[in-house]
Design a protein around this motif. Structure first.
Motif, PDB file in Angstrom:
ATOM      1  N   LYS A  42       7.297  21.223  27.901  1.00 23.47           N
ATOM      2  CA  LYS A  42       7.486  19.923  28.568  1.00 23.47           C
ATOM      3  C   LYS A  42       6.447  19.708  29.653  1.00 23.47           C
ATOM      4  O   LYS A  42       5.765  18.682  29.698  1.00 23.47           O
ATOM      5  CB  LYS A  42       8.874  19.844  29.239  1.00 23.47           C
ATOM      6  CG  LYS A  42      10.039  20.164  28.356  1.00 23.47           C
ATOM      7  CD  LYS A  42      11.352  20.044  29.110  1.00 23.47           C
ATOM      8  CE  LYS A  42      11.604  21.135  30.136  1.00 23.47           C
ATOM      9  NZ  LYS A  42      11.888  22.452  29.574  1.00 23.47           N
ATOM     10  N   SER A  43       6.342  20.701  30.557  1.00 19.57           N
ATOM     11  CA  SER A  43       5.402  20.554  31.670  1.00 19.57           C
ATOM     12  C   SER A  43       3.978  20.472  31.149  1.00 19.57           C
ATOM     13  O   SER A  43       3.177  19.672  31.631  1.00 19.57           O
ATOM     14  CB  SER A  43       5.518  21.734  32.628  1.00 19.57           C
ATOM     15  OG  SER A  43       6.803  21.774  33.167  1.00 19.57           O
ATOM     16  N   THR A  44       3.675  21.307  30.183  1.00 20.05           N
ATOM     17  CA  THR A  44       2.324  21.299  29.634  1.00 20.05           C
ATOM     18  C   THR A  44       1.983  19.923  29.082  1.00 20.05           C
ATOM     19  O   THR A  44       0.907  19.378  29.350  1.00 20.05           O
ATOM     20  CB  THR A  44       2.203  22.370  28.531  1.00 20.05           C
ATOM     21  OG1 THR A  44       2.613  23.622  29.071  1.00 20.05           O
ATOM     22  CG2 THR A  44       0.795  22.471  28.014  1.00 20.05           C
ATOM     23  N   PHE A 157       6.966  12.507  36.353  1.00 19.13           N
ATOM     24  CA  PHE A 157       7.848  13.351  37.166  1.00 19.13           C
ATOM     25  C   PHE A 157       8.047  14.676  36.450  1.00 19.13           C
ATOM     26  O   PHE A 157       8.409  14.696  35.281  1.00 19.13           O
ATOM     27  CB  PHE A 157       9.234  12.707  37.318  1.00 19.13           C
ATOM     28  CG  PHE A 157       9.266  11.475  38.176  1.00 19.13           C
ATOM     29  CD1 PHE A 157       9.511  11.577  39.536  1.00 19.13           C
ATOM     30  CD2 PHE A 157       9.093  10.217  37.623  1.00 19.13           C
ATOM     31  CE1 PHE A 157       9.570  10.439  40.331  1.00 19.13           C
ATOM     32  CE2 PHE A 157       9.146   9.078  38.404  1.00 19.13           C
ATOM     33  CZ  PHE A 157       9.387   9.184  39.767  1.00 19.13           C
ATOM     34  N   ASP A 158       7.851  15.780  37.147  1.00 18.87           N
ATOM     35  CA  ASP A 158       8.158  17.083  36.546  1.00 18.87           C
ATOM     36  C   ASP A 158       9.328  17.709  37.292  1.00 18.87           C
ATOM     37  O   ASP A 158       9.157  18.248  38.380  1.00 18.87           O
ATOM     38  CB  ASP A 158       6.935  18.005  36.590  1.00 18.87           C
ATOM     39  CG  ASP A 158       7.135  19.241  35.715  1.00 18.87           C
ATOM     40  OD1 ASP A 158       8.256  19.422  35.187  1.00 18.87           O
ATOM     41  OD2 ASP A 158       6.174  20.016  35.553  1.00 18.87           O
ATOM     42  N   GLU A 159      10.503  17.616  36.727  1.00 17.04           N
ATOM     43  CA  GLU A 159      11.728  18.157  37.326  1.00 17.04           C
ATOM     44  C   GLU A 159      11.795  17.881  38.819  1.00 17.04           C
ATOM     45  O   GLU A 159      11.897  18.805  39.621  1.00 17.04           O
ATOM     46  CB  GLU A 159      11.806  19.668  37.077  1.00 17.04           C
ATOM     47  CG  GLU A 159      11.660  20.004  35.607  1.00 17.04           C
ATOM     48  CD  GLU A 159      12.285  21.339  35.263  1.00 17.04           C
ATOM     49  OE1 GLU A 159      13.134  21.816  36.035  1.00 17.04           O
ATOM     50  OE2 GLU A 159      11.938  21.884  34.209  1.00 17.04           O
ATOM     51  N   PRO A 160      11.759  16.615  39.206  1.00 20.33           N
ATOM     52  CA  PRO A 160      11.634  16.316  40.635  1.00 20.33           C
ATOM     53  C   PRO A 160      12.879  16.646  41.435  1.00 20.33           C
ATOM     54  O   PRO A 160      12.794  16.815  42.641  1.00 20.33           O
ATOM     55  CB  PRO A 160      11.373  14.810  40.661  1.00 20.33           C
ATOM     56  CG  PRO A 160      12.009  14.299  39.420  1.00 20.33           C
ATOM     57  CD  PRO A 160      11.849  15.392  38.396  1.00 20.33           C
TER      58      PRO A 160
HETATM   59 MG   LIG Z   1       8.203  22.999  33.408  1.00 18.90          MG
END
Ligand SMILES: [Mg+2]
Ligand SMILES: Nc1ncnc2c1ncn2[C@@H]1O[C@H](COP(=O)(O)OP(=O)(O)OP(=O)(O)O)[C@@H](O)[C@H]1O
Lengths: 367, 275
Positions: A42-44, A157-160
């Motif tokens: 996901k983050s990638t 947004f990354d797991e904000p």
């Molecule tokens: Mg991640």
């Protein structure tokens, strides 16, 4: 406002392929949530869109423009990081000003914008505080403010919210949704929180091991999961599964036999499936009904009383645990024997390869 | 019970700390003491702790050699070498910390390994290089050699400090439109400033006290304070009073400077609370 399009995006680190060809189109104003188990990429994927990771192959288009080789700062995006990533040596005002300054915006205009955003996010009293003097929730607001002032085409947004406590997370979730409605900006949001995904998303993208398992509205994923993985991943507590043998089917449904010999007639189509095939019946905890006697009996092992609802964990004869979500006032006790009723209209049926059979009727909320 | 153990541990640690500090400081203390003695007192047995202080050694030292000439050379060489080394090391450490490749680790270790070679091993080549480039007995020549010998340590230290800076903060800068250069100067440098300052300070101290290359590559024109001390150690035998006075004069500036900046140094060395 902008559209984002991913065309067969791939990412390889050294020899390992992390993102294995993802295609997706995101409409203007859409709120898209990426969910998936830890390490699924996901983050990638988000960082590839941001420009913080190189794209190994495939095309990324923002507003129809290919931006694979455009610098992150020039893609018209703003990102909010899980760790907030505020500039620790600058106060709140300067944190928000940094990007505007780099973009060459005149001082007066910068001030006006920052003050406006600070008002929206109730940050006015802290404008001259350093991030170190703020609470987690305030830092989160600053990070969001820093993204908003730049007036980006797309928010990332990354797991904000994952560093906030439960109460604050709930509050921020509502605020973010309201903010999205107000700003109407295209948003891509990574989370592993079910509730965030279900409540905020227009569209959820379920990822696993670098591939898309399903794309759809929250209720579409909930009512019509495309395969076992999505069925298990969306919904909490997760869906229960029963092994079964396919008996035969017609245009209105398919009948299967459960372990204990009982027959279920599930309203799904099963074209071409041979009788005798092993299939899986899935049903969500909130749809299983408890009965004092009847088929599918097991022993109650745990009763979790959450107030409004009760979760009853039942151990079946084959050793599997089935979770039943029922009324808060139910009198069931541990160590007693109960029977489970599976209303066929709420059952899902999965082929041996894990794919779901198509339901005869779409759920009205998941059209 | 737990509290008691804690107090006794604390007392033990305190005593140990003071012990080590005194042990390290004693030679300096003795040197300063000796510098205020007359030559006769300086070599008397048993050594005298209480005596009538005299400035005669200092007077003679100033008479015999031009202290300011040497001091100026030392300042030029150490500041110059440190400035160039830090300027070169910042981008190097940045790329190693934030854009690492397969070879980063190896490169760092290899760089450090050059420090394991005894300097005398490269004396002849360096001397010949300096001679052929006409850098013998020049501040530039000495500064270049000092800079090169310290560069590995400086890169290594900066690399460690930069690694403490959370990458997302730099990435946030990039998302905000900063170029690599702006990211380095406007985000990374202010954050790593305590670390950079303590690295520079260490380099300054190493250059200030560096004797091997100073003695071998300079004679008069560019001779720094270490050569100044050495000039009092030979021909007519040892005169401990004058030698101590010269040494005290040589180390005093850096000692005072170190004392003033110790807060910075400690902050730098315990840097990491930038979150
Ligand atoms: Mg991640
Ligand atoms: N720089 C890197 N080098 C090599 N592999 C990496 C690198 N960054 C990430 N990976 C790998 O890529 C995979 C996906 O990582 P990613 O951070 O995108 O997962 P994620 O879905 O965001 O997980 P989480 O929910 O834990 O944040 C992981 O298996 C990870 O080990």
């Amino acid at each position: 406002m902008a559209t984002v399009e991913l065309k067969n995006l791939r990412k390889t680190y050294l020899t390992e392929e992390i993102i294995k060809g993802i295609s997706l189109s995101i409409e203007e104003r859409e709120f898209v949530v990426f969910v998936g188990p830890s390490g699924c990429g996901k983050s990638t994927l988000l960082r590839m869109i941001a420009g913080l990771e190189d794209i190994t192959s495939g095309d990324l288009l923002i507003d129809g423009q290919r931006v694979n080789d455009v610098e992150p700062g020039k893609r018209g995006l703003a990102m909010v990081f899980q760790s907030y990533a505020l500039y620790p040596h600058m106060d709140v005002y300067k944190n928000m000003e940094f990007g505007l300054k780099l973009a060459g915006m005149p001082e007066a205009e910068r001030r006006e914008k920052i003050e406006h955003v600070a008002r929206t996010l109730q940050l006015e009293p802290y404008l001259h505080h350093k991030p170190g003097q703020l609470s987690g929730g305030q830092r989160q607001r600053v990070a969001i403010g820093r993204a908003i002032v730049r007036n980006p085409k797309v928010f990332l947004f990354d797991e904000p919210l994952s560093n906030l406590d439960a109460a604050l997370r709930g509050q921020m979730r509502v605020e973010l949704s309201a903010l999205h409605r107000k700003l109407g900006a295209t948003t891509i949001y990574v989370t592993h929180d079910q509730v965030e995904a279900m409540t905020m998303a227009d569209k959820i993208v379920v990822l696993q091991k670098g591939v898309v398992e399903q794309i759809g509205s929250p209720l579409e994923l909930y009512h019509h999961p495309r395969n076992l993985f999505v069925a298990r991943f969306i919904g909490s507590p997760p869906m229960n599964f029963f092994p079964a043998i396919f008996q035969g089917g017609d245009s209105a449904g398919s009948s299967v036999q459960l372990r204990d010999g009982s027959i279920l007639y599930v309203p799904v189509t099963s074209p071409g499936l041979l009788p005798g095939t092993k299939v899986t019946v899935g049903i969500r905890p909130e749809h299983v009904e408890l009965a004092s006697s009847g088929p599918n009996s097991g022993v109650v092992e745990v009763v979790e009383r959450l107030g409004a609802i009760t979760l009853v964990h039942v151990r079946m004869p084959d050793g599997e645990i089935i979770v039943v979500q029922t009324d808060g006032a139910v009198l069931t006790e541990v160590e007693t024997r109960v029977s489970l009723t599976l209303p066929p209209r709420n059952c899902h049926l999965f082929a041996p390869d894990g794919l779901a059979f198509e339901a005869c009727h779409r759920h009205p909320l998941a059209a | 019970m737990a509290l008691k153990t804690k107090t006794s541990t604390r007392i033990g640690v305190t005593i140990l700390g003071w012990g080590i500090a005194l042990w390290l400081f004693f030679p300096i203390f003795w040197m300063i003491l000796t510098s205020f003695k007359s030559e006769v007192q300086a070599i008397s047995t048993p050594p005298k702790l209480f005596f009538m202080p005299t400035l005669s050694s200092y007077g003679e030292v100033f008479e015999r050699a031009s202290y300011w000439h040497f001091a100026l050379n030392t300042v030029i060489v150490s500041v110059g070498a440190t400035a160039i080394a830090v300027a070169l090391a910042v981008p190097a450490a940045y790329s190693m910390a934030f854009l690492p490749s397969k070879r980063t680790r190896g490169t760092l270790l290899w760089m450090l390994s050059t420090r394991m070679l005894p300097p005398v091993g490269v004396l002849v080549p360096i001397y010949l290089l300096a001679r052929n480039t006409h850098l013998l007995d020049t501040c530039t020549g000495l500064a270049v050699v000092d800079m090169l010998t310290n560069l590995p340590i400086i890169v290594w230290m900066l690399y460690t400090f930069f690694r403490e800076v959370p990458a997302p903060i730099l990435e946030a800068g990039r998302m905000d439109g900063a170029t690599r250069w702006q990211e380095m100067t406007m985000v990374l440098l202010p954050l790593a400033l305590p670390g950079i300052a303590s690295t520079a300070l260490l380099s300054l101290i190493l250059c200030w006290n560096e004797a091997f290359w100073s003695l071998n590559l300079t004679s008069s024109h560019a001779a720094p304070l270490t050569a100044f001390i050495a000039s009092f150690s030979s021909p007519e035998g040892l005169f401990f009073g004058k030698l101590s006075a010269a040494s005290t004069l040589a180390v005093a500036p850096i000692l005072v400077f170190g004392w003033i900046s110790q807060k910075q140094l400690v902050r730098g060395l315990t840097f990491g609370a930038v979150k």
